[in-house]
Write a protein that holds these residues in place. Structure first.
Motif, PDB file in Angstrom:
ATOM      1  N   TYR A  54       0.878  -1.326  -0.109  1.00  0.00           N
ATOM      2  CA  TYR A  54       0.121   0.136  -0.016  1.00  0.00           C
ATOM      3  C   TYR A  54       0.980   1.243   0.160  1.00  0.00           C
ATOM      4  N   PHE A  55       1.927   1.375   0.895  1.00  0.00           N
ATOM      5  CA  PHE A  55       2.674   2.242   0.835  1.00  0.00           C
ATOM      6  C   PHE A  55       3.740   2.662  -0.150  1.00  0.00           C
ATOM      7  N   ALA A  56       3.914   1.488  -0.872  1.00  0.00           N
ATOM      8  CA  ALA A  56       5.055   1.602  -1.926  1.00  0.00           C
ATOM      9  C   ALA A  56       4.346   2.052  -3.355  1.00  0.00           C
ATOM     10  N   SER A  57       3.109   1.965  -3.162  1.00  0.00           N
ATOM     11  CA  SER A  57       2.624   2.301  -4.375  1.00  0.00           C
ATOM     12  C   SER A  57       2.363   3.768  -4.794  1.00  0.00           C
ATOM     13  N   ASN A  58       2.683   3.882  -6.222  1.00  0.00           N
ATOM     14  CA  ASN A  58       2.849   5.439  -6.472  1.00  0.00           C
ATOM     15  C   ASN A  58       1.830   5.865  -7.557  1.00  0.00           C
ATOM     16  N   ASP A  59       0.820   4.886  -7.830  1.00  0.00           N
ATOM     17  CA  ASP A  59      -0.282   5.210  -8.781  1.00  0.00           C
ATOM     18  C   ASP A  59      -1.892   4.613  -8.310  1.00  0.00           C
ATOM     19  N   PRO A  60      -2.725   5.257  -8.568  1.00  0.00           N
ATOM     20  CA  PRO A  60      -3.886   4.825  -8.082  1.00  0.00           C
ATOM     21  C   PRO A  60      -4.615   3.676  -8.569  1.00  0.00           C
ATOM     22  N   THR A  61      -4.176   3.056  -9.476  1.00  0.00           N
ATOM     23  CA  THR A  61      -4.310   1.779 -10.159  1.00  0.00           C
ATOM     24  C   THR A  61      -3.766   0.783  -9.295  1.00  0.00           C
ATOM     25  N   HIS A  62      -2.635   1.198  -8.693  1.00  0.00           N
ATOM     26  CA  HIS A  62      -1.844   0.068  -7.844  1.00  0.00           C
ATOM     27  C   HIS A  62      -2.708  -0.266  -6.674  1.00  0.00           C
ATOM     28  N   THR A  63      -3.500   0.503  -6.075  1.00  0.00           N
ATOM     29  CA  THR A  63      -4.409   0.145  -4.980  1.00  0.00           C
ATOM     30  C   THR A  63      -5.665   0.138  -5.407  1.00  0.00           C
ATOM     31  N   SER A  64      -5.827  -0.403  -6.611  1.00  0.00           N
ATOM     32  CA  SER A  64      -7.476  -0.538  -7.069  1.00  0.00           C
ATOM     33  C   SER A  64      -7.581  -1.987  -7.619  1.00  0.00           C
ATOM     34  N   VAL A  65      -8.949  -2.465  -7.698  1.00  0.00           N
ATOM     35  CA  VAL A  65      -9.019  -3.806  -8.084  1.00  0.00           C
ATOM     36  C   VAL A  65      -9.416  -3.722  -9.534  1.00  0.00           C
ATOM     37  N   MET A  66      -8.670  -4.514 -10.532  1.00  0.00           N
ATOM     38  CA  MET A  66      -8.971  -4.517 -11.968  1.00  0.00           C
ATOM     39  C   MET A  66     -10.172  -5.437 -12.225  1.00  0.00           C
ATOM     40  N   ILE A  67     -10.996  -5.251 -13.099  1.00  0.00           N
ATOM     41  CA  ILE A  67     -12.259  -6.075 -13.297  1.00  0.00           C
ATOM     42  C   ILE A  67     -11.748  -6.641 -14.590  1.00  0.00           C
ATOM     43  N   PRO A  68     -11.782  -8.126 -14.637  1.00  0.00           N
ATOM     44  CA  PRO A  68     -11.297  -8.911 -15.783  1.00  0.00           C
ATOM     45  C   PRO A  68     -12.329  -8.837 -16.796  1.00  0.00           C
ATOM     46  N   PHE A  69     -11.791  -8.618 -18.136  1.00  0.00           N
ATOM     47  CA  PHE A  69     -12.875  -8.773 -19.427  1.00  0.00           C
ATOM     48  C   PHE A  69     -13.602  -7.450 -19.686  1.00  0.00           C
ATOM     49  N   LEU A  70     -13.294  -6.441 -18.691  1.00  0.00           N
ATOM     50  CA  LEU A  70     -13.905  -5.133 -19.020  1.00  0.00           C
ATOM     51  C   LEU A  70     -12.680  -4.066 -19.132  1.00  0.00           C
ATOM     52  N   LYS A  71     -12.871  -3.238 -20.046  1.00  0.00           N
ATOM     53  CA  LYS A  71     -11.939  -2.310 -20.592  1.00  0.00           C
ATOM     54  C   LYS A  71     -11.781  -1.223 -19.600  1.00  0.00           C
ATOM     55  N   GLU A  72     -10.484  -0.936 -18.938  1.00  0.00           N
ATOM     56  CA  GLU A  72     -10.060  -0.168 -18.085  1.00  0.00           C
ATOM     57  C   GLU A  72     -11.218   0.127 -16.973  1.00  0.00           C
ATOM     58  N   VAL A  73     -11.717  -0.853 -16.225  1.00  0.00           N
ATOM     59  CA  VAL A  73     -12.640  -0.589 -15.100  1.00  0.00           C
ATOM     60  C   VAL A  73     -11.938  -0.966 -14.012  1.00  0.00           C
ATOM     61  N   PHE A  74     -11.705  -0.042 -12.993  1.00  0.00           N
ATOM     62  CA  PHE A  74     -10.971  -0.236 -11.572  1.00  0.00           C
ATOM     63  C   PHE A  74     -12.056   0.217 -10.636  1.00  0.00           C
ATOM     64  N   ILE A  75     -11.799  -0.532  -9.570  1.00  0.00           N
ATOM     65  CA  ILE A  75     -12.376  -0.361  -8.241  1.00  0.00           C
ATOM     66  C   ILE A  75     -11.391   0.222  -7.219  1.00  0.00           C
TER      67      ILE A  75
END
Length: 360
Positions: free
Chosen positions: A149-170
């Motif tokens: 968590y603290f080593a991440s430097n991008d919002p996507t690195h602490t988000s959940v990527m949804i498979p099969f969907l284009k650029e959908v992150f939670i």
């Protein structure tokens, strides 16, 4: 380690520059771990037999397993030694992700070793108490989750990527820490529950980590990540070296663990492998893909949860025995049939997981 030597030797012969390529080093990492496993395996089996470090079979388990009593266990140490040794040899030792995965894997391996040692020394199948085992796993899992968590430097690195969907992150924010903890500890225990038949857990682990190696390579390559719409995680490509080492070490162990097994993995291997899979998936942002590819592990875990819940609530059991591989055994399936069919299921699920790279 060899990258430093190759860099030095390249001054005299440019051919050594080939070892800067991750793909080349991943292949050599797999071959090195495989060779070491096949060489060290017979010596480890003999050493364990001499010291009577054999498996303690549960009294409540299938009766067909009684013949396995005394088979050398703690063979997962062979996987750990060859896997980490090969990773140190072929990996870039300045890479933080490589060290993170190796340390988490080794840490969970120590917890598993303590559990196996308790089983052997006390001559029973219980080992460490569930409370102590979960405590040690929780400490290691939480430390890894906090670091990520603290080593991440991008919002996507602490988000959940949804498979099969284009650029959908939670986006998870601070909730990423309990999420990452659950992925690591949950996967570790899921693999451990699956490790009940000869070779049942190791080949699915090998197949899944091979696929994760592909994801790691793509995520660490800026152009590939952009083209395939996956998060770019600088440095994650080096995990392909670790994945290659696990593939080689796993296949080498399977040589001796295939039915009828000459050696068992034990918790030292199962807990470590699961933690490694979970940590790699977190780094490359493919947690839900891991959930898909590890469907056999999920099925085994859910079967135990349903069995316990049903018995506590109704006094009745859903399955003849849990985890579910024992259910099929008691239904009359020969052990090799259960093993190979679960392998086939894993192959299909891994292919579906790899398809998420392109299908959006």
């Amino acid at each position: 380690m060899f990258t430093w030597l190759a860099e030095f030797l390249a001054q005299f012969y440019s051919g050594f520059n080939v070892f800067h390529y991750i793909t080349v080093r991943a292949i050599f990492s797999a071959l090195t771990a495989l060779g070491l496993s096949l060489w060290l395996g017979p010596h480890m089996i003999q050493w364990l037999q001499t010291r009577q470090m054999g498996q303690q079979v549960r009294e409540l388990g299938p009766k067909t397993h009684y013949a396995k009593q005394g088979t050398p266990t703690m063979g997962g140490a062979l996987i750990l030694v060859t896997m980490i040794g090969s990773s140190l040899l072929w990996g870039d030792l300045t890479n933080r992700f490589l060290w993170l995965v190796m340390l988490v894997t080794a840490g969970f391996g120590v917890v598993g070793w303590l559990d196996d040692y308790q089983k052997i020394s006390k001559k029973n199948s219980k080992g460490l108490s569930a409370k102590h085992k979960y405590l040690f796993q929780s400490i290691l899992g939480l430390l890894a989750a906090v670091y990520l968590y603290f080593a991440s430097n991008d919002p996507t690195h602490t988000s959940v990527m949804i498979p099969f969907l284009k650029e959908v992150f939670i986006p998870l924010g601070i909730l990423y820490i309990p999420f990452a903890y659950f992925v690591i500890v949950g996967t570790s225990n899921a693999v451990n529950l699956t490790d009940g038949l000869d070779g049942l857990a190791i080949l699915p682990s090998v197949l899944i980590v091979a696929a994760l190696g592909v994801f790691a390579y793509v995520s660490g390559h800026a152009e590939f990540a952009k083209y395939l719409l996956v998060p770019w995680v600088p440095g994650s490509g080096e995990l392909a070296i670790f994945c290659g080492a696990l593939v080689g070490a796993g296949l080498g162990f399977l040589w001796f663990n295939a039915y009828p097994a000459m050696i068992f993995m034990g918790d030292v291997g199962a807990l470590a492998l699961g933690a490694a899979l979970g940590t790699i998936a977190l780094v490359v942002r493919q947690e839900l893909v891991l959930f898909i590819m590890g469907g056999v592990f999920v099925m085994e875990t859910v079967s135990v949860m349903l069995q316990v819940a049903s018995f506590k609530l109704t006094g009745k059991r859903i399955f003849k025995m849990a985890p579910i591989h024992h259910h099929f055994e008691l239904k009359g399936w020969p052990e090799p049939h259960v093993i190979v069919r679960f392998w086939i299921i894993t192959v299909v699920l891994v292919l579906i997981g790899l398809a998420t790279l392109k299908i959006r």
